[in-house]
Motif scaffolding. Structure first.
Motif, PDB file in Angstrom:
ATOM      1  N   TYR A   1     -11.684   3.933 -19.001  1.00 51.36           N
ATOM      2  CA  TYR A   1     -11.584   2.477 -19.135  1.00 51.36           C
ATOM      3  C   TYR A   1     -10.170   2.013 -18.778  1.00 51.36           C
ATOM      4  O   TYR A   1     -10.003   1.027 -18.057  1.00 51.36           O
ATOM      5  N   LEU A   2      -9.171   2.746 -19.234  1.00 57.48           N
ATOM      6  CA  LEU A   2      -7.786   2.372 -18.924  1.00 57.48           C
ATOM      7  C   LEU A   2      -7.525   2.451 -17.420  1.00 57.48           C
ATOM      8  O   LEU A   2      -6.865   1.575 -16.857  1.00 57.48           O
ATOM      9  N   VAL A   3      -8.056   3.489 -16.775  1.00 54.89           N
ATOM     10  CA  VAL A   3      -7.910   3.602 -15.312  1.00 54.89           C
ATOM     11  C   VAL A   3      -8.589   2.419 -14.636  1.00 54.89           C
ATOM     12  O   VAL A   3      -8.015   1.792 -13.736  1.00 54.89           O
ATOM     13  N   MET A   4      -9.793   2.094 -15.081  1.00 57.76           N
ATOM     14  CA  MET A   4     -10.522   0.975 -14.476  1.00 57.76           C
ATOM     15  C   MET A   4      -9.774  -0.338 -14.696  1.00 57.76           C
ATOM     16  O   MET A   4      -9.705  -1.175 -13.780  1.00 57.76           O
ATOM     17  N   LEU A   5      -9.201  -0.531 -15.871  1.00 59.60           N
ATOM     18  CA  LEU A   5      -8.408  -1.746 -16.114  1.00 59.60           C
ATOM     19  C   LEU A   5      -7.279  -1.854 -15.094  1.00 59.60           C
ATOM     20  O   LEU A   5      -7.030  -2.936 -14.547  1.00 59.60           O
ATOM     21  N   SER A   6      -6.609  -0.733 -14.833  1.00 59.43           N
ATOM     22  CA  SER A   6      -5.505  -0.774 -13.868  1.00 59.43           C
ATOM     23  C   SER A   6      -6.017  -1.113 -12.472  1.00 59.43           C
ATOM     24  O   SER A   6      -5.361  -1.846 -11.724  1.00 59.43           O
ATOM     25  N   LEU A   7      -7.201  -0.627 -12.122  1.00 58.94           N
ATOM     26  CA  LEU A   7      -7.768  -0.913 -10.802  1.00 58.94           C
ATOM     27  C   LEU A   7      -8.319  -2.336 -10.718  1.00 58.94           C
ATOM     28  O   LEU A   7      -8.310  -2.936  -9.646  1.00 58.94           O
ATOM     29  N   TRP A   8      -8.831  -2.875 -11.814  1.00 58.58           N
ATOM     30  CA  TRP A   8      -9.299  -4.263 -11.797  1.00 58.58           C
ATOM     31  C   TRP A   8      -8.124  -5.214 -11.640  1.00 58.58           C
ATOM     32  O   TRP A   8      -8.288  -6.318 -11.134  1.00 58.58           O
ATOM     33  N   GLU A   9      -6.932  -4.791 -12.036  1.00 50.59           N
ATOM     34  CA  GLU A   9      -5.732  -5.615 -11.829  1.00 50.59           C
ATOM     35  C   GLU A   9      -5.281  -5.572 -10.379  1.00 50.59           C
ATOM     36  O   GLU A   9      -4.846  -6.577  -9.833  1.00 50.59           O
ATOM     37  N   SER A  10      -5.382  -4.380  -9.768  1.00 54.65           N
ATOM     38  CA  SER A  10      -4.912  -4.205  -8.394  1.00 54.65           C
ATOM     39  C   SER A  10      -5.600  -2.992  -7.779  1.00 54.65           C
ATOM     40  O   SER A  10      -5.525  -1.899  -8.341  1.00 54.65           O
ATOM     41  N   SER A  11      -6.251  -3.217  -6.656  1.00 55.14           N
ATOM     42  CA  SER A  11      -6.955  -2.132  -5.979  1.00 55.14           C
ATOM     43  C   SER A  11      -6.864  -2.362  -4.482  1.00 55.14           C
ATOM     44  O   SER A  11      -7.013  -3.501  -4.033  1.00 55.14           O
ATOM     45  N   PRO A  12      -6.607  -1.333  -3.698  1.00 58.50           N
ATOM     46  CA  PRO A  12      -6.397   0.055  -4.071  1.00 58.50           C
ATOM     47  C   PRO A  12      -4.983   0.278  -4.637  1.00 58.50           C
ATOM     48  O   PRO A  12      -4.072  -0.522  -4.427  1.00 58.50           O
ATOM     49  N   ARG A  13      -4.858   1.400  -5.328  1.00 58.82           N
ATOM     50  CA  ARG A  13      -3.578   1.827  -5.899  1.00 58.82           C
ATOM     51  C   ARG A  13      -3.417   3.313  -5.636  1.00 58.82           C
ATOM     52  O   ARG A  13      -4.397   4.047  -5.578  1.00 58.82           O
ATOM     53  N   SER A  14      -2.176   3.744  -5.561  1.00 63.97           N
ATOM     54  CA  SER A  14      -1.927   5.178  -5.426  1.00 63.97           C
ATOM     55  C   SER A  14      -2.095   5.843  -6.791  1.00 63.97           C
ATOM     56  O   SER A  14      -2.007   5.187  -7.829  1.00 63.97           O
TER      57      SER A  14
ATOM     58  N   GLU B   1      -9.127   8.178  -1.180  1.00 62.73           N
ATOM     59  CA  GLU B   1      -8.940   8.481   0.240  1.00 62.73           C
ATOM     60  C   GLU B   1      -7.470   8.699   0.541  1.00 62.73           C
ATOM     61  O   GLU B   1      -6.608   7.996  -0.004  1.00 62.73           O
ATOM     62  N   ARG B   2      -7.204   9.650   1.412  1.00 62.29           N
ATOM     63  CA  ARG B   2      -5.832   9.877   1.875  1.00 62.29           C
ATOM     64  C   ARG B   2      -5.429   8.716   2.770  1.00 62.29           C
ATOM     65  O   ARG B   2      -6.230   8.213   3.560  1.00 62.29           O
ATOM     66  N   LEU B   3      -4.187   8.274   2.631  1.00 64.65           N
ATOM     67  CA  LEU B   3      -3.689   7.184   3.472  1.00 64.65           C
ATOM     68  C   LEU B   3      -3.363   7.718   4.868  1.00 64.65           C
ATOM     69  O   LEU B   3      -2.743   8.771   5.000  1.00 64.65           O
ATOM     70  N   ALA B   4      -3.777   6.977   5.869  1.00 61.58           N
ATOM     71  CA  ALA B   4      -3.449   7.346   7.244  1.00 61.58           C
ATOM     72  C   ALA B   4      -1.937   7.271   7.409  1.00 61.58           C
ATOM     73  O   ALA B   4      -1.300   6.303   6.992  1.00 61.58           O
ATOM     74  N   GLY B   5      -1.361   8.294   7.987  1.00 64.70           N
ATOM     75  CA  GLY B   5       0.076   8.311   8.196  1.00 64.70           C
ATOM     76  C   GLY B   5       0.850   8.847   7.001  1.00 64.70           C
ATOM     77  O   GLY B   5       2.050   9.070   7.101  1.00 64.70           O
ATOM     78  N   ASN B   6       0.188   9.027   5.863  1.00 61.96           N
ATOM     79  CA  ASN B   6       0.850   9.591   4.692  1.00 61.96           C
ATOM     80  C   ASN B   6      -0.182  10.415   3.921  1.00 61.96           C
ATOM     81  O   ASN B   6      -0.735   9.966   2.923  1.00 61.96           O
ATOM     82  N   GLU B   7      -0.421  11.607   4.401  1.00 59.27           N
ATOM     83  CA  GLU B   7      -1.462  12.471   3.838  1.00 59.27           C
ATOM     84  C   GLU B   7      -1.191  12.871   2.390  1.00 59.27           C
ATOM     85  O   GLU B   7      -2.086  13.335   1.700  1.00 59.27           O
ATOM     86  N   ARG B   8       0.046  12.700   1.919  1.00 58.42           N
ATOM     87  CA  ARG B   8       0.362  13.071   0.541  1.00 58.42           C
ATOM     88  C   ARG B   8      -0.061  12.001  -0.462  1.00 58.42           C
ATOM     89  O   ARG B   8      -0.143  12.280  -1.651  1.00 58.42           O
ATOM     90  N   THR B   9      -0.308  10.802   0.001  1.00 54.90           N
ATOM     91  CA  THR B   9      -0.670   9.710  -0.903  1.00 54.90           C
ATOM     92  C   THR B   9      -2.177   9.508  -0.924  1.00 54.90           C
ATOM     93  O   THR B   9      -2.810   9.367   0.115  1.00 54.90           O
TER      94      THR B   9
END
Length: 164
Positions: A54-67, A98-106
């Motif tokens: 639920y806490l993870v979802m709250l953070s994503l409902w505030e801002s998505s996508p997030r690292s 999903e891995r970010l294009a150009g930054n496979e570590r994120t």
């Protein structure tokens, strides 16, 4: 010999009183945390979420996508603690990773349509919990402010402590 002013009405001196379990801030916080999280369980079960999810979802409902790093910082948790939660949320169909294009570590974490729709059901959680706990919105705000002050104080103390 203890001064009269250092003695409690029960005859214990202040140092003895300070060591009573019921006087320990850490004990009260631990029991309160466990109790409040336990009270959330039946409410969150209806959403198909655990409290950490639920806490993870709250953070994503505030801002998505997030690292993953951004989520872990928002929740004051290590990324290694967040990763298993993300795997379960992805398996439940609430998020994508999903891995970010150009930054496979994120790793970018985003909401699926199902995860975004879950937010509507979750809007009832705060008022349901206030009712379950017998708290007003004002009381919740005061408790939250006190806890945030305590968190800030512990972080300031941690920053002042030299590392070995």
């Amino acid at each position: 010999m203890a001064k009269v002013s250092d003695r409690s009405p029960g005859g214990h001196d202040a140092a003895d009183e300070d060591l009573l379990l019921e006087q320990q801030l850490c004990f009260a916080l631990t029991v309160a945390s466990r109790s409040v999280v336990g009270a959330y369980k039946p409410v969150l079960d209806k959403l198909g979420l655990t409290h950490p999810q639920y806490l993870v979802m709250l953070s994503l409902w505030e801002s998505s996508p997030r690292s993953v790093r951004d989520i872990s910082e928002a929740l004051a948790q290590e990324p290694a603690t967040i990763s298993p939660l993300l795997r379960r949320l992805e398996a439940a169909g609430f998020i994508t990773r999903e891995r970010l294009a150009g930054n496979e570590r994120t790793l970018a974490v985003g909401l699926t349509p199902r995860g975004a729709e879950l937010r509507q059901q979750a809007t009832k959680v705060p008022t349901t919990m206030m009712a379950r706990l017998g708290l007003t919105r004002e009381q919740v705000g005061q408790l939250h402010a006190s806890m945030m002050d305590l968190i800030a104080a512990t972080r300031a103390t941690a920053e002042d402590t030299p590392r070995r």
